[in-house]
Motif scaffolding. Sequence first.
Motif, PDB file in Angstrom:
ATOM      1  N   ASN B 138     -45.728 -51.220 -74.197  1.00 27.16           N
ATOM      2  CA  ASN B 138     -44.789 -51.265 -75.326  1.00 27.16           C
ATOM      3  C   ASN B 138     -44.601 -52.691 -75.834  1.00 27.16           C
ATOM      4  N   GLY B 139     -45.449 -53.590 -75.352  1.00 29.71           N
ATOM      5  CA  GLY B 139     -45.470 -54.938 -75.926  1.00 29.71           C
ATOM      6  C   GLY B 139     -44.266 -55.799 -75.620  1.00 29.71           C
ATOM      7  N   ILE B 140     -43.488 -55.397 -74.604  1.00 29.60           N
ATOM      8  CA  ILE B 140     -42.274 -56.166 -74.327  1.00 29.60           C
ATOM      9  C   ILE B 140     -41.790 -55.835 -72.917  1.00 29.60           C
ATOM     10  N   TYR B 141     -40.975 -56.724 -72.350  1.00 29.77           N
ATOM     11  CA  TYR B 141     -40.320 -56.405 -71.076  1.00 29.77           C
ATOM     12  C   TYR B 141     -39.039 -55.645 -71.413  1.00 29.77           C
ATOM     13  N   GLY B 142     -39.027 -54.362 -71.098  1.00 29.38           N
ATOM     14  CA  GLY B 142     -37.871 -53.552 -71.460  1.00 29.38           C
ATOM     15  C   GLY B 142     -36.711 -53.741 -70.518  1.00 29.38           C
ATOM     16  N   MET B 143     -36.968 -53.559 -69.213  1.00 25.53           N
ATOM     17  CA  MET B 143     -35.862 -53.524 -68.258  1.00 25.53           C
ATOM     18  C   MET B 143     -35.073 -54.823 -68.199  1.00 25.53           C
ATOM     19  N   THR B 144     -35.795 -55.953 -68.239  1.00 23.15           N
ATOM     20  CA  THR B 144     -35.099 -57.231 -68.092  1.00 23.15           C
ATOM     21  C   THR B 144     -34.477 -57.693 -69.396  1.00 23.15           C
ATOM     22  N   GLY B 145     -34.693 -56.940 -70.479  1.00 26.09           N
ATOM     23  CA  GLY B 145     -33.933 -57.220 -71.686  1.00 26.09           C
ATOM     24  C   GLY B 145     -34.720 -57.806 -72.842  1.00 26.09           C
ATOM     25  N   GLY B 146     -35.980 -57.421 -72.983  1.00 20.60           N
ATOM     26  CA  GLY B 146     -36.697 -57.754 -74.209  1.00 20.60           C
ATOM     27  C   GLY B 146     -37.379 -59.107 -74.225  1.00 20.60           C
ATOM     28  N   GLN B 147     -37.920 -59.524 -73.072  1.00 16.07           N
ATOM     29  CA  GLN B 147     -38.677 -60.777 -73.061  1.00 16.07           C
ATOM     30  C   GLN B 147     -40.134 -60.534 -73.493  1.00 16.07           C
ATOM     31  N   MET B 148     -40.841 -61.623 -73.765  1.00 16.64           N
ATOM     32  CA  MET B 148     -42.231 -61.528 -74.204  1.00 16.64           C
ATOM     33  C   MET B 148     -43.112 -60.965 -73.083  1.00 16.64           C
ATOM     34  N   ALA B 149     -44.017 -60.079 -73.474  1.00 13.79           N
ATOM     35  CA  ALA B 149     -44.967 -59.487 -72.526  1.00 13.79           C
ATOM     36  C   ALA B 149     -46.366 -60.028 -72.840  1.00 13.79           C
ATOM     37  N   PRO B 150     -47.312 -59.837 -71.916  1.00 14.94           N
ATOM     38  CA  PRO B 150     -48.678 -60.277 -72.229  1.00 14.94           C
ATOM     39  C   PRO B 150     -49.240 -59.535 -73.436  1.00 14.94           C
ATOM     40  N   THR B 151     -48.695 -58.361 -73.701  1.00 13.77           N
ATOM     41  CA  THR B 151     -49.189 -57.524 -74.794  1.00 13.77           C
ATOM     42  C   THR B 151     -48.403 -57.710 -76.094  1.00 13.77           C
ATOM     43  N   SER B 152     -47.375 -58.578 -76.077  1.00 17.86           N
ATOM     44  CA  SER B 152     -46.595 -58.803 -77.309  1.00 17.86           C
ATOM     45  C   SER B 152     -47.525 -59.254 -78.427  1.00 17.86           C
ATOM     46  N   LEU B 153     -47.250 -58.769 -79.633  1.00 18.21           N
ATOM     47  CA  LEU B 153     -48.109 -59.090 -80.777  1.00 18.21           C
ATOM     48  C   LEU B 153     -47.810 -60.503 -81.301  1.00 18.21           C
ATOM     49  N   ILE B 154     -48.786 -61.072 -81.983  1.00 15.51           N
ATOM     50  CA  ILE B 154     -48.568 -62.385 -82.598  1.00 15.51           C
ATOM     51  C   ILE B 154     -47.447 -62.250 -83.632  1.00 15.51           C
ATOM     52  N   GLY B 155     -46.510 -63.159 -83.553  1.00 12.09           N
ATOM     53  CA  GLY B 155     -45.383 -63.148 -84.484  1.00 12.09           C
ATOM     54  C   GLY B 155     -44.238 -62.264 -84.038  1.00 12.09           C
ATOM     55  N   MET B 156     -44.453 -61.456 -83.010  1.00  7.97           N
ATOM     56  CA  MET B 156     -43.424 -60.502 -82.560  1.00  7.97           C
ATOM     57  C   MET B 156     -42.297 -61.262 -81.849  1.00  7.97           C
ATOM     58  N   PRO B 157     -41.057 -61.092 -82.324  1.00 15.56           N
ATOM     59  CA  PRO B 157     -39.961 -61.793 -81.663  1.00 15.56           C
ATOM     60  C   PRO B 157     -39.546 -61.115 -80.358  1.00 15.56           C
ATOM     61  N   SER B 158     -39.106 -61.911 -79.423  1.00 19.18           N
ATOM     62  CA  SER B 158     -38.578 -61.391 -78.156  1.00 19.18           C
ATOM     63  C   SER B 158     -37.578 -62.426 -77.653  1.00 19.18           C
ATOM     64  N   SER B 159     -36.866 -62.118 -76.601  1.00 19.89           N
ATOM     65  CA  SER B 159     -35.794 -63.034 -76.184  1.00 19.89           C
ATOM     66  C   SER B 159     -36.350 -64.338 -75.613  1.00 19.89           C
ATOM     67  N   THR B 160     -37.615 -64.341 -75.174  1.00 28.26           N
ATOM     68  CA  THR B 160     -38.200 -65.595 -74.684  1.00 28.26           C
ATOM     69  C   THR B 160     -39.156 -66.213 -75.704  1.00 28.26           C
ATOM     70  N   ALA B 161     -39.351 -65.535 -76.828  1.00 26.90           N
ATOM     71  CA  ALA B 161     -40.083 -66.111 -77.959  1.00 26.90           C
ATOM     72  C   ALA B 161     -39.324 -65.702 -79.218  1.00 26.90           C
ATOM     73  N   PRO B 162     -38.084 -66.201 -79.335  1.00 27.92           N
ATOM     74  CA  PRO B 162     -37.204 -65.687 -80.395  1.00 27.92           C
ATOM     75  C   PRO B 162     -37.733 -65.945 -81.809  1.00 27.92           C
ATOM     76  N   TYR B 163     -38.640 -66.911 -81.951  1.00 28.18           N
ATOM     77  CA  TYR B 163     -39.192 -67.191 -83.287  1.00 28.18           C
ATOM     78  C   TYR B 163     -40.558 -66.529 -83.450  1.00 28.18           C
ATOM     79  N   GLY B 164     -40.848 -65.618 -82.567  1.00 26.60           N
ATOM     80  CA  GLY B 164     -42.102 -64.875 -82.641  1.00 26.60           C
ATOM     81  C   GLY B 164     -43.155 -65.462 -81.719  1.00 26.60           C
ATOM     82  N   ARG B 165     -44.070 -64.615 -81.274  1.00 23.99           N
ATOM     83  CA  ARG B 165     -45.152 -65.095 -80.397  1.00 23.99           C
ATOM     84  C   ARG B 165     -46.068 -66.008 -81.203  1.00 23.99           C
ATOM     85  N   ASN B 166     -46.209 -67.210 -80.709  1.00 30.90           N
ATOM     86  CA  ASN B 166     -47.039 -68.210 -81.363  1.00 30.90           C
ATOM     87  C   ASN B 166     -48.216 -68.490 -80.431  1.00 30.90           C
TER      88      ASN B 166
END
Lengths: 356, 264
Positions: B138-166
Amino acid sequence: MSKEIKLLKGNEAIAEAAIRCGCDAYFGYPITPQSEIIEYLAAEDPYNKRTGMLVLQAESEVAAINMVYGAACTGKKAMTSSSSPGMSLKQEGISYLAGAELPCLIVNVARGGPGLGTIQPSQADYFQTVKGGGHGDYNMIVLAPYTVQEQYDFVKLGFDLAFKYTNPVMILSDGAIGQMMEKVTLSEQLPRETPDHEWTAKGKPTNRERHYITSLYLQSEVMEQKNLQLQAKYSEIRANEVRYEEIQTEDADYLLVAYGISARIARKVVQLARAEGIKVGILRPITLWPFPSARLKELAQQVKGMLTIEMSAGQMIEDVRLAVEGAVPVKHYGRMGGIIATPTEVFINFKKLFIE
Amino acid sequence: MEIDVEQYKKDLLAQGAEVVFSKTKNLTDTPFSYCGGCGHGVAHRLIMEVIEEMGITDKTIGVAPVGCAVIAYEFWNIDAVQAAHGRASAVATGIKRTNPEKFVFAYQGDGDLAAIGTAETVHTCNRGENIAIFFINNGIYGMTGGQMAPTSLIGMPSSTAPYGRNPDMHGYPLSLTNLLAQLPGTYYITRQAVNTAANVRKCKKAIRQAFENQKLKKGVSLVEIVTNCNSGWKMTARQANKWLEENMLSQYPLGDIKVPKTDN
C-alpha cells in the motif's frame, strides 16, 4: 555393549551430539571459531544418511534464529550456533523465542570483542547471555561446558531443559573448548521424533481451537500478566535447575569461581596453591543462569575471600558479589583479547590480592 | 440499539430465507480492526476462503508479520505464528523445511517484506522454498502512522517525507516483486489488487494458484496485492481507491509477472 569413544573437537562434539540426540534441524551461518559445527553436520549429511535431521545454511544469523523460531513453533527440536558478533545479531530472535515461550538450543562459541574483536576465545559475552541480551524481561537457561565431553553432553541436556520449560537454552562455550580435541564417550542414537506438544501450531484440526504463537500482547494488563507468568517460570527454574561443581572446597580458606576454560586454569591454580600450603577450592558454575548464588552465600561463611577467573574485564564477579552480599572480599583476575591466563600468573595475582 | 444477530438470523431462516453467502469458517468472529476501505480484510478473507475450499485447514500454518496485519492471527481461524519485523519468510522457511507436508504462507506488508526483510525475502525466494508469500503493497507504513515505505511513489507525501518522496534524498520506489521474478527459485509471481469486484475475483484465483503450487515443490509463489491505505494516505476510502487506480497501478501494473512454463 562396549563404550563408543571418539576423539573430537569441541565444535564437532556439538554437531555429533545434535544428530545423536534426535535433533530435527540445525540452521546456522558460518563464523570463526565455530564453523566446524555446520561443516561437520554438512559432511555427515544426517538428512540423507543418518536421522533425517535438516542442516541449512542461512543467509545470516538473523535468518537462522528465525528459522529456528519457525521450526520450534511446530514442536521440532531446532538449534543454531554462532560466535559472539553473530550472537549479537541473534538477540532479537532470542527475545521473541523467550517471549513466545519456544524451546530451542543456541550455542555460542565465544570470541573476543567488542565489535569485530578477535577470533580467539573469550568469556566477555557473560552479561549478554545471562542478563538477557535482547529486549524485555526474560532469561535463558545457560549451560557452560568446560570439557569436550560436557560440550557433547549439554546438547541433549539443553534440549531436555528447553522442552521441559518451553524456553530457549544456551550453551555458552568459548573458542578454546570449541577448538580443542578430547576423548568423548558417545551416547546411543536416539530416535528423531516430534512428541505431540499441546502448544504447537501444526495445522488446525476441526476438533480443537486454533493455536497461534506470539509474543505480542497489546493490552498492558495482559502483557503484565504474561510477564508475571514468565517470571513464575523463571522462579521455578531457579529453584530446580542450578548446577555447579565443587572441587576441594571441604577445607578451603579461599574460593576460586570460574566456568568454562577458566575453570581448567583454576584446577591447576589449586594445585599450585596447595603445594604452598594455601587451601584453595573451586566452585565451578555449570549453569550461569540460574546462578549458584545460594551455595556461594554458604561458602562465604567458610572462606576468607573469593577470586573470579574470567576471560573478560570481570562480569560474573557481579553475580558472585550479589550472592555473598559483602560477607567476604570478592576479586577478579582475567585476561582479555583472546588471551588465556596461565595458572602461574593467576596464582601470583591471587597471592597479591589475598595473601601478601 | 443492540441487535441479537443470532436471533435475527434464526428469525429470518424461520421466515423461509435462504442462505446465499456465509463467512468462511476460517475467519474468527472478531471484527476486523482495519480501517474502513483498507484491503487487508478482503485479502484475509480470500486467503481463508481458499484454505477452506481446498480442505487444507488442518495442514496450513500462516505467518503474520509486523505491521497492520500484526494481529492477523486474531482474525484467521487457523494455526498461525507471529514473526519479528521482516522475518516472516525465514520463519516460514523453518516451518516448511521441518514440516514439508504442510501448507505454509507468509503474509507481509511492504515495509516488512521490501525494507527490513529484504534479505530474508530475497534468500527465501532464491532457495526456492515451497511456500506462498502474500505481499500487501500500500506504499506506506500503516500501523506506525503513515511513514514512507520502500514502495512509496515519487512525490507521495508521508509523515517521514512530508514534502513528498524525493529520489535525490529518499531513493526510488522499490518493486521487489519484479526483482524476485528474476530468481530461479521463484515459480509463480503475480501482482493483483482488491479494489474492484472483478479484481477481487482475479486475486482469489491467484491465491488459490499459490497454494496449489506448493504441492508441486517447485519454489516460491508470491502474490503481491496492491491496496490502498486511506488513513495513511489521508484520504477517504473512495478517494483512496481512485488514487490507487490513477497512481499506484501505473507504478505497480497488475498482472502475472512470472508464470509456470507449461509442459505441452
